[in-house]
Write a protein that holds these residues in place. Sequence first.
Motif, PDB file in Angstrom:
ATOM      1  N   ASP A  36       0.853  -1.190   0.000  1.00  0.00           N
ATOM      2  CA  ASP A  36       0.000   0.000   0.000  1.00  0.00           C
ATOM      3  C   ASP A  36       0.884   1.233   0.000  1.00  0.00           C
ATOM      4  N   LYS A  38       0.123   5.388   0.629  1.00  0.00           N
ATOM      5  CA  LYS A  38      -0.853   6.453   0.882  1.00  0.00           C
ATOM      6  C   LYS A  38      -0.510   7.638  -0.016  1.00  0.00           C
ATOM      7  N   ASP A  41      -5.043  12.011   1.952  1.00  0.00           N
ATOM      8  CA  ASP A  41      -5.754  11.627   3.172  1.00  0.00           C
ATOM      9  C   ASP A  41      -6.752  10.503   2.928  1.00  0.00           C
ATOM     10  N   ASN A  42      -7.361  10.461   1.750  1.00  0.00           N
ATOM     11  CA  ASN A  42      -8.373   9.440   1.465  1.00  0.00           C
ATOM     12  C   ASN A  42      -8.092   8.663   0.181  1.00  0.00           C
ATOM     13  N   LEU A  44      -5.349   5.806  -1.786  1.00  0.00           N
ATOM     14  CA  LEU A  44      -4.263   4.825  -1.664  1.00  0.00           C
ATOM     15  C   LEU A  44      -3.991   4.175  -3.011  1.00  0.00           C
ATOM     16  N   ASN A  74      -7.688   2.695   7.686  1.00  0.00           N
ATOM     17  CA  ASN A  74      -7.515   4.139   7.592  1.00  0.00           C
ATOM     18  C   ASN A  74      -8.726   4.918   8.114  1.00  0.00           C
TER      19      ASN A  74
END
Length: 173
Positions: A36, A38, A41-42, A44, A74
């Motif tokens: 993964d 990031k 913030d939302n 991936l 998350n």
Amino acid sequence: MIFQKGTLILALLGLSACATPTPYQPAGYLGNGYKDTKLDDNKLRVSFKGNKVTERETVETYLFYRAAEATLENGFKFFRFTHFETDRMSETESMAPSIYGFYPRDRRRFPYYIYGPNAPGGGVVTHNEFEAVGFISMSKGINKEQEAKYYDASQILKNLKDKIVKKGSDAEN
């Protein structure tokens, strides 16, 4: 007693056939497993890479499962793929056919070798490795219009859990 190299080759091929598909696990030193990254913030980037005996469907199922897990980890409830693709890497391996043994002649042993298409153990084998990559956008809530585009992470985990073989599980061995 006749020792044949071809017999040894066939035995080694039999052992390699016992290889198991990549289990659901974080990517190790060979890169097989999930990763993964990031991006926001939302958002991936998630991926899952299998080995030479992991089927494409398994790789894609594990990617969906990882996307759902990562969404919940998350602090979100829903996710959607903004991009999804599965890459196939093919490798063709030529196996040199040969037999090695001894035959007696005048009370001495003379080695012999047989090469060519008629010797056992020869041929060409193609191995495929699949890697699925997805970019996901996560949300804590969705409205009615968004419902068709988003997946409920908890439902994905519940629906796919029987298809997931984790490292060290009985199904792996």
